[in-house]
Design a protein around this motif. Structure first.
Motif, short mmCIF file in Angstrom:
data_model
loop_
_atom_site.label_atom_id
_atom_site.label_comp_id
_atom_site.label_asym_id
_atom_site.label_seq_id
_atom_site.Cartn_x
_atom_site.Cartn_y
_atom_site.Cartn_z
N LEU A 1 5.10 -21.72 27.03
CA LEU A 1 5.43 -23.13 27.29
C LEU A 1 4.80 -23.63 28.59
O LEU A 1 4.27 -24.75 28.60
CB LEU A 1 6.95 -23.33 27.25
CG LEU A 1 7.54 -23.23 25.82
CD1 LEU A 1 9.06 -23.12 25.85
CD2 LEU A 1 7.12 -24.42 24.96
N PRO A 2 4.79 -22.84 29.67
CA PRO A 2 4.06 -23.32 30.86
C PRO A 2 2.57 -23.55 30.57
O PRO A 2 1.99 -24.53 31.05
CB PRO A 2 4.24 -22.18 31.88
CG PRO A 2 5.52 -21.51 31.46
CD PRO A 2 5.53 -21.61 29.96
N GLU A 3 1.97 -22.68 29.75
CA GLU A 3 0.55 -22.85 29.40
C GLU A 3 0.36 -24.13 28.59
O GLU A 3 -0.59 -24.90 28.82
CB GLU A 3 0.07 -21.62 28.62
CG GLU A 3 -1.32 -21.74 28.02
CD GLU A 3 -2.40 -22.10 29.04
OE1 GLU A 3 -2.24 -21.75 30.23
OE2 GLU A 3 -3.39 -22.76 28.64
N LEU A 4 1.25 -24.38 27.63
CA LEU A 4 1.13 -25.60 26.83
C LEU A 4 1.38 -26.84 27.68
O LEU A 4 0.80 -27.90 27.43
CB LEU A 4 2.09 -25.54 25.64
CG LEU A 4 1.70 -24.53 24.54
CD1 LEU A 4 2.81 -24.39 23.51
CD2 LEU A 4 0.40 -24.95 23.85
N ALA A 5 2.24 -26.70 28.69
CA ALA A 5 2.48 -27.85 29.60
C ALA A 5 1.19 -28.19 30.35
O ALA A 5 0.90 -29.36 30.60
CB ALA A 5 3.61 -27.52 30.58
#
Lengths: 277, 136
Positions: free
Chosen positions: A92-96
């Motif tokens: 999720l941090p990467e997708l953010a």
């Protein structure tokens, strides 16, 4: 009485034809345990009698209920834990970061059962990413073969036994309201997810591309050609840079070469070969 | 790993102890109420986790949680409440008093393992053992 003979053959063929699930010849006990209460509810003496009735007189509504009873499986909150830790810490941090331009996040639970998987994601987003995804268009979707499960998931109402399974107590008191003996997800979480019926082994209706596809504990029921068909279809629904998650006992290796395993934290995700970095 | 099971029901203590052994806990002490629990704590050999019922004579579970959080040496004991008290407000009270997790009775045995996993004591087996008709 354990289901056997012609009735067992009939239900095995029905299940395989409609859901591609292969039921072994030795699973009479399973058919019996899954169908006995449905048979009693509908006024039949036992599962064998009900199946005999269905064999002789086609009844689509009864057929669907039999299929649902045979294919519905237990589910729980934050199942297996490791994939959710990987989502929280890495995915999720990467997708953010990668989605900062479009500010859209799409996540699909492809066999959502009563909804715990996609709602676990909604809880995760609310508890850990409220700031990072503020103002984003978040699309959380769940589909299931069972009409009954789609209805249950949409309602977001769970028994105490169900909320006991894997849901941290702090999340329970924060995101649910007591409703009689049950627990209802608050609208702030429930309204984030949408659900509809979908049979993964039939042609797929048009859908958006998903950043994360959760296809867990489904492939195990299929024969190899069906696994390949479903995995290829899933891979076509993945957004560039997207992630596919399978169940712990499942793999795409040797079945769908365009899906490449990638260890993230303690979980294995699959990503499209040759994807843009 | 060491555990302390605190419940006034002998049958429930027995069930919880059996499940803990199944989860790989090898040292389990039992107490019938909060006072007994405090009495059996040895600062040199403290349990890693305490499973605590709420309604017990002499010292109830909430009082025991308060006592365990009140003394610095005991604060490293992880507390899992296991109780029939299922009102939202009760769960909030227990967590505010210092319980780390909360399991509502009656429960399925897998639920206890789920809670142990949440608390970092028991790793769930990857994959699913419930797929009766998996065929490969």
């Amino acid at each position: 009485m354990t289901v056997g003979g012609e009735q067992l053959l009939f239900v095995r063929q029905l299940v395989q034809r409609k859901t591609a699930i292969v039921l072994g010849e030795d699973k009479g006990y399973l058919v019996d345990s899954r169908l006995s209460s449905l048979a009693r509810d509908l006024g039949h003496a036992d599962a064998t009698t009900m199946l005999d009735h269905l064999r002789k007189k086609p009844d689509l509504a009864l057929e669907q209920r039999v299929l649902e009873a045979m294919t519905t499986n237990e589910t729980l909150w934050f199942r297996d834990r490791a994939p959710f830790e990987a989502l929280r810490q890495h995915v999720l941090p990467e997708l953010a970061r990668s989605g900062a331009g479009s500010r859209q996040l799409r996540i699909w639970s492809a066999a959502c059962s009563s909804g715990q998987e996609i709602y676990s994601i909604a809880v995760l987003l609310e508890e850990h990413f409220a700031d990072r995804f503020a103002g984003w268009k978040i699309d959380l979707a769940g589909t299931d073969f069972s009409v009954e499960m789609v209805k249950r998931a949409s309602e977001g109402l769970y028994s105490t036994l169900e909320v006991n399974r894997g849901l941290p107590a702090a999340s329970l008191v924060r995101h649910f309201d007591r409703e009689g003996a049950n627990w209802r997800l608050k609208p702030s979480i429930r309204s984030r997810a949408r659900f509809w019926r979908m049979n993964l082994v039939e042609p797929w209706a048009p859908m958006p591309a998903w950043d994360i596809v959760l296809l867990r504990n489904v492939l195990i029921y299929f024969d190899i050609p069906t696994k390949e068909k479903v995995l290829r279809a899933a891979s076509r629904q993945m957004a560039p840079g997207g992630y596919l998650l399978l169940g712990g006992a499942e793999t795409a290796v040797g079945i769908c070469p365009e899906l490449v395993p990638e260890k993230i934290g303690d979980a294995t995700f699959y990503r499209l070969e040759g994807r843009e970095q | 790993m060491k555990a302390l099971v605190v419940d006034d029901s002998r049958a429930m203590r027995s069930i919880l102890s059996r499940l803990l052994r199944k989860a790989g806990v090898d040292h389990i002490a039992e107490a019938a109420d909060g006072c007994e629990a405090i009495a059996c704590l040895d600062d040199d050999d403290l349990p890693d986790i305490a499973l605590v019922d709420w309604n017990m004579p002499n010292m109830n579970g909430l009082e025991l949680v308060g006592a365990l959080r009140g003394r610095p040496e005991w604060r490293r004991i992880t507390i899992l409440m296991v109780t029939t008290e299922s009102e939202q407000g009760q769960i909030v009270r227990a967590l505010a008093a210092g319980a780390h997790e909360y399991l509502i009775k009656p429960f399925e045995e897998e639920s206890l393992f789920d809670k142990l996993a949440i608390l970092g004591f028991h790793q769930p087996v990857q994959g699913d053992s419930t797929n009766d008709f998996a065929h490969n």
